[in-house]
Design a protein around this motif. Structure first.
Motif, PDB file in Angstrom:
ATOM      1  N   LEU A   1      -4.963   1.428  12.311  1.00 20.73           N
ATOM      2  CA  LEU A   1      -6.280   2.047  12.151  1.00 20.73           C
ATOM      3  C   LEU A   1      -7.317   1.333  13.012  1.00 20.73           C
ATOM      4  N   ALA A   2      -7.273   0.005  13.024  1.00 16.97           N
ATOM      5  CA  ALA A   2      -8.219  -0.768  13.828  1.00 16.97           C
ATOM      6  C   ALA A   2      -7.959  -0.581  15.317  1.00 16.97           C
TER       7      ALA A   2
ATOM      8  N   GLU B   1     -11.014   4.405  20.681  1.00 15.40           N
ATOM      9  CA  GLU B   1     -12.035   5.439  20.577  1.00 15.40           C
ATOM     10  C   GLU B   1     -13.432   4.910  20.883  1.00 15.40           C
ATOM     11  N   GLY B   2     -13.516   3.634  21.282  1.00 11.52           N
ATOM     12  CA  GLY B   2     -14.796   3.107  21.751  1.00 11.52           C
ATOM     13  C   GLY B   2     -15.533   2.184  20.814  1.00 11.52           C
ATOM     14  N   ALA B   3     -14.939   1.731  19.738  1.00 18.33           N
ATOM     15  CA  ALA B   3     -15.624   0.813  18.825  1.00 18.33           C
ATOM     16  C   ALA B   3     -15.940  -0.498  19.544  1.00 18.33           C
TER      17      ALA B   3
ATOM     18  N   THR C   1      -6.596  -8.406   4.165  1.00 19.05           N
ATOM     19  CA  THR C   1      -7.016  -7.308   5.040  1.00 19.05           C
ATOM     20  C   THR C   1      -7.928  -7.822   6.151  1.00 19.05           C
ATOM     21  N   GLN C   2      -8.795  -8.781   5.805  1.00 16.26           N
ATOM     22  CA  GLN C   2      -9.660  -9.381   6.825  1.00 16.26           C
ATOM     23  C   GLN C   2      -8.826  -9.952   7.960  1.00 16.26           C
ATOM     24  N   ALA C   3      -7.735 -10.636   7.627  1.00 11.98           N
ATOM     25  CA  ALA C   3      -6.908 -11.282   8.649  1.00 11.98           C
ATOM     26  C   ALA C   3      -6.261 -10.252   9.578  1.00 11.98           C
ATOM     27  N   LEU C   4      -5.806  -9.122   9.027  1.00 11.25           N
ATOM     28  CA  LEU C   4      -5.159  -8.098   9.856  1.00 11.25           C
ATOM     29  C   LEU C   4      -6.119  -7.531  10.892  1.00 11.25           C
ATOM     30  N   VAL C   5      -7.336  -7.222  10.468  1.00  7.35           N
ATOM     31  CA  VAL C   5      -8.308  -6.639  11.398  1.00  7.35           C
ATOM     32  C   VAL C   5      -8.864  -7.718  12.330  1.00  7.35           C
ATOM     33  N   ALA C   6      -9.000  -8.948  11.841  1.00  7.15           N
ATOM     34  CA  ALA C   6      -9.471 -10.044  12.693  1.00  7.15           C
ATOM     35  C   ALA C   6      -8.522 -10.254  13.865  1.00  7.15           C
ATOM     36  N   ALA C   7      -7.225 -10.077  13.635  1.00  8.95           N
ATOM     37  CA  ALA C   7      -6.251 -10.235  14.717  1.00  8.95           C
ATOM     38  C   ALA C   7      -6.480  -9.202  15.816  1.00  8.95           C
TER      39      ALA C   7
ATOM     40  N   GLU D   1      -7.756  -9.930  19.640  1.00  5.48           N
ATOM     41  CA  GLU D   1      -6.950  -9.445  20.765  1.00  5.48           C
ATOM     42  C   GLU D   1      -7.818  -8.764  21.816  1.00  5.48           C
ATOM     43  N   HIS D   2      -8.826  -8.002  21.372  1.00  7.03           N
ATOM     44  CA  HIS D   2      -9.666  -7.242  22.302  1.00  7.03           C
ATOM     45  C   HIS D   2     -11.007  -7.940  22.560  1.00  7.03           C
ATOM     46  N   ARG D   3     -11.178  -9.169  22.045  1.00  4.40           N
ATOM     47  CA  ARG D   3     -12.404  -9.954  22.222  1.00  4.40           C
ATOM     48  C   ARG D   3     -13.628  -9.185  21.734  1.00  4.40           C
ATOM     49  N   LEU D   4     -13.466  -8.478  20.619  1.00  4.38           N
ATOM     50  CA  LEU D   4     -14.578  -7.760  20.001  1.00  4.38           C
ATOM     51  C   LEU D   4     -15.151  -8.583  18.851  1.00  4.38           C
TER      52      LEU D   4
END
Length: 420
Positions: A159-160, A166-168, A179-185, A189-192
């Motif tokens: 999902l992330a 899509e431009g986030a 869940t924080q850790a999954l999205v933080a990864a 990765e994309h330096r966002l």
């Protein structure tokens, strides 16, 4: 000063009794101490009625000893001894606080995001997403929100990743630390930039970032007036963690269903297993150049917890030191267990700050707790640190990180006094 005051607090009542009364005072005082220690150990290793009777005895014995001192007309000596004991505690906390002081993590000014994407778990934290109306408030600030709701399991990582394509330009999570850790990864990765919304149950990561854990809506202020922190991430067999990964008895505690609701009480309830001897896989922890064979418990954290925190229940002063925190517990006898829990000795305890930890076992897989989630990991398990890997967006105005409460550690104080 702490050690001298502690010694004086023990000696004053004996000296005040005179030569004839010194022996009886010593017998009463030593006997009371022994009974108290035995009762505390029984409280930690027993269950049911016997456990609570032991706790009652541990509380009652010191009172009876104090009453005996008063009846022996040594009230003044008892009061002086109490004052010296308080002075010892105050001096000890001051000495240990000085050695553990740390400056705040540096902040970086950044413009507001244009296309923030937030993932929210309505079930996390007892329904904080709905309770604080986080969806509506986030959308009013220009964020796109995806809810982890419904009967089907959602692949949070996918999902992330889709949101990024899509431009986030910012990813955020309102949910538990797992869940924080999954999205933080994905964000790393994309330096966002990554936004933490304190809508979980315990919110340990949010606490160490200085966020308001009581009101998660304040985390959303970072979307309009935020600054960035560059923090580290931990990895275990390539999987990202933001808080810690645990093995041995620690992992068994995490697997307990009650752990999510009350971590401290669950640790206390299952602590007898540690004292009685862990019967799971035999572990070998390689911590930098140090090898610890047969520990009952291993805790590896993203940066180190306070020196008196053996279970990862407290706080980390900083998240940007570029090191892991590694704690191992090895208990071979009841005497070692009591000394370790009372922090009067360091035998059986290893605390290091390496950049890599390897945990080996006599089995192909071992249970582990990764940010509070119970998993099975293939051995050998390798933990590493990724310095400054995550750009965390936080509100400019936030409570901040309070210094951890200093617990007087007599073993560490003795080391400081002896070696400087």
């Amino acid at each position: 000063m702490a050690l001298l005051c502690a010694a004086a607090a023990a000696v004053v009542p004996v000296l005040a009794a005179g030569l004839l009364g010194a022996v009886s005072l010593l017998i009463v005082g030593t006997g009371g101490l022994v009974l108290t220690v035995v009762a505390l150990y029984s409280f930690l290793t027993r269950f049911g009625l016997l456990r609570w009777l032991s706790l009652g005895m541990a509380l009652l014995v010191p009172v009876l000893v104090a009453v005996w001192f008063i009846r022996a007309q040594l009230l003044w000596a008892v009061l002086v001894s109490c004052v010296l004991a308080l002075a010892a505690l105050g001096a000890g906390r001051t000495a240990l606080r000085r050695s553990a002081s740390a400056a705040a993590m540096p902040e970086h000014a950044v413009p507001p995001p244009r296309h923030p994407f937030l993932i929210m778990n309505p079930r996390s934290g007892g329904g904080k997403v709905w309770k604080y109306d986080l969806v509506r408030k986030a959308e009013e600030l220009g964020a796109r929100v995806a809810l982890l709701d419904g009967p089907d399991l959602v692949d949070v990582t996918a999902l992330a990743q889709r949101a990024v394509t899509e431009g986030a330009d910012l990813l955020g999570v309102a949910g538990g630390d797992g869940t924080q850790a999954l999205v933080a990864a994905v964000a790393a990765e994309h330096r966002l930039p990554f936004l933490v919304i304190s809508a979980g149950t315990r919110n340990h990561f949010a606490m160490d970032l200085g966020l308001d854990r009581r009101d998660p809506t304040r985390s959303l202020d970072a979307l309009r007036d935020g600054v960035e922190l560059r923090v580290d991430l931990g990895t275990v067999n390539g999987r990202t963690f933001v808080n810690n990964v645990s093995f041995g008895v620690y992992a068994e505690i995490v697997r307990c269903p009650e752990y999510r609701d009350d971590k401290a009480a669950t640790v206390l309830t299952l602590l007898p297993d540690l004292l009685a001897g862990h019967r799971g896989p035999t572990l070998v922890a390689r911590i930098g150049d140090t090898v610890v064979r047969g520990p009952q418990a291993v805790l590896v954290s993203n940066n180190a917890y306070g020196s008196s925190d053996l279970a990862g229940l407290s706080r980390r002063a900083r998240l940007d030191r570029g090191v892991l925190g590694a704690v191992t517990l090895s208990v071979g006898s009841a005497r070692e267990a009591v000394g370790l829990l009372g922090r009067t000795r360091l035998r059986g305890l290893s605390q290091e700050m390496p950049v890599e930890v390897t945990v080996e076992a006599d089995t192909d897989e071992i249970p582990a707790g990764v940010d509070g989630e119970s998993v099975l990991l293939r051995t050998p398990v390798r933990c590493a640190i990724r310095p400054g890997a995550l750009r965390v967006r936080v509100p400019r105005s936030r409570p901040g990180v309070r210094p951890a409460t200093v617990t007087v550690d007599w073993a560490r104080l003795w080391q400081m006094a002896r070696w400087g």
